[in-house]
Design an enzyme around this catalytic site. Structure first.
Site, PDB file in Angstrom:
ATOM      1  N   HIS A  72      -6.568  42.747  34.780  1.00 13.91           N
ATOM      2  CA  HIS A  72      -7.956  42.476  35.108  1.00 13.91           C
ATOM      3  C   HIS A  72      -8.841  42.234  33.806  1.00 13.91           C
ATOM      4  O   HIS A  72      -8.497  42.846  32.649  1.00 13.91           O
ATOM      5  CB  HIS A  72      -8.450  43.702  35.764  1.00 13.91           C
ATOM      6  CG  HIS A  72     -10.037  43.440  36.171  1.00 13.91           C
ATOM      7  ND1 HIS A  72     -10.033  43.099  37.469  1.00 13.91           N
ATOM      8  CD2 HIS A  72     -11.218  43.949  35.692  1.00 13.91           C
ATOM      9  CE1 HIS A  72     -11.499  43.074  37.715  1.00 13.91           C
ATOM     10  NE2 HIS A  72     -12.026  43.591  36.807  1.00 13.91           N
ATOM     11  N   ASP A 120      -3.523  43.819  38.210  1.00 15.44           N
ATOM     12  CA  ASP A 120      -4.885  44.278  38.487  1.00 15.44           C
ATOM     13  C   ASP A 120      -4.871  44.878  39.743  1.00 15.44           C
ATOM     14  O   ASP A 120      -4.416  44.487  40.669  1.00 15.44           O
ATOM     15  CB  ASP A 120      -5.768  43.034  38.481  1.00 15.44           C
ATOM     16  CG  ASP A 120      -7.283  43.338  38.818  1.00 15.44           C
ATOM     17  OD1 ASP A 120      -7.533  44.420  39.029  1.00 15.44           O
ATOM     18  OD2 ASP A 120      -7.932  42.158  39.000  1.00 15.44           O
ATOM     19  N   SER A 143     -14.711  39.786  38.876  1.00 16.88           N
ATOM     20  CA  SER A 143     -15.011  41.087  39.234  1.00 16.88           C
ATOM     21  C   SER A 143     -15.890  41.483  40.216  1.00 16.88           C
ATOM     22  O   SER A 143     -16.326  40.710  41.119  1.00 16.88           O
ATOM     23  CB  SER A 143     -14.846  41.992  37.939  1.00 16.88           C
ATOM     24  OG  SER A 143     -14.592  43.333  38.383  1.00 16.88           O
TER      25      SER A 143
END
Length: 308
Positions: A279, A249, A155
């Site tokens: 995600h 995501d 991320s």
């Protein structure tokens, strides 16, 4: 395709307990709860784990060194945790770093970089490049092979890893062998199709907007390549990469776009989309089989890239 059975069950469980939106609470509260549901009760043993402080641009910088069994000099992975630049720390990604160290047989160095909104861009980036340079400059003391150093992150941490790979290429130091980018955040403009399609996904569009506005100083930062790597103009000469994405995501498209830009520039890259999941799934490997598969793919890619 729809969410797979395990991911749907997890999403339903989070909905049932009323997971609050990150953008509706103070950062301190968000940091307490963000990873709590995904932190395993038990973690893998690693041959040696050491917390230490190294020189950082704003004072001592905390890192954690995971050293698996193996013969020195060993390869290394400098790892930057996710959390939208606002959340995450050495504890939130402890389980994942242990898995990467043991599985890939590489010393993994996790970096506790400064968080937003208290520390805006480029504070986190400055900490992470300082830690990467410190590892490269101290390979002899750490019993590491200077030719086998990778960067990685998930991320926001994937964003930092990608930017550091570009900075290292431009400075011609340190020489990086690989970049592991797990559902990386690569475009602060939020204009991709997956952002438009997955407004209420995990994380939601409102949460992502809040996290980016916490990190950057103003709208002009959004297209700065050191904030949004997809806006860079030169992708040649970057380290080989594995880019992992998830179908559900909002960050899916921007991660895959980055991978395609690497490929077009002649950089060896694997772009691996995990259908039916969300995600953060790699950090949820105790609950999701696709998380286990994501860890296994990351380990295999690291082992191959960092082979002696």
């Amino acid at each position: 395709m729809p969410l797979d059975r395990q991911t749907q069950a997890l999403v339903d469980q989070l909905a049932a307990v009323g997971r609050p939106q990150i953008n509706t609470m103070p950062p301190e509260q968000a940091r307490r709860i963000a990873f709590a549901a995904f932190t395993p009760a038990q973690v893998e043993a690693v041959a040696h784990v050491e917390d230490r402080k190294i020189p950082g641009p704003a004072g001592p910088l905390a890192i954690r060194i995971y050293r698996p069994e193996g013969k020195a000099p060993m390869p290394a992975l400098v790892y930057f945790h996710g959390g939208g630049f606002v959340m995450g720390d050495l504890e939130s990604h402890d389980a994942l770093c242990r898995k990467l160290a043991n599985g890939a047989g590489c010393v993994t160095i996790a970096v506790d970089y400064r968080l937003a909104p208290e520390n805006k861009y480029p504070a986190a980036l400055e900490d992470c490049i300082a830690a990467t340079r410190w590892v490269a400059e101290n390979t002899a003391a750490l019993n590491l092979d200077p030719r086998r150093i990778a960067v990685g992150g998930d991320s926001a941490g994937g964003n930092l890893a990608a930017v550091i790979a570009m900075m290292a290429r431009d400075a011609k130091t340190p020489r990086l062998a690989f970049q592991l980018l797990i559902y990386p955040s690569m475009d602060a403009t939020l204009q991709t199709e997956s952002h438009r399609r997955l407004v209420d996904s995990f994380p939601s569009r409102d949460e992502i907007r809040y996290l980016w506005s916490s990190y950057i100083r103003g709208e002009a930062d959004r297209k700065d390549p050191r904030v949004s790597p997809n806006f860079a103009t030169n992708f040649k000469g970057l380290p080989p990469a594995l880019v992992i994405t998830a179908e559900f995501d909002p960050l899916c498209d921007e991660g895959e776009t980055y991978g395609e830009k690497l490929r077009a520039a002649g950089v060896p890259v694997t772009i691996s989309r995990y259908d039916g999941t969300i995600h953060g799934f790699v950090s949820m490997s105790e609950m999701l089989d696709k998380g286990k598969a994501g860890v296994a793919e990351s380990v295999a890619a690291l082992k191959k890239a960092l082979a002696a």
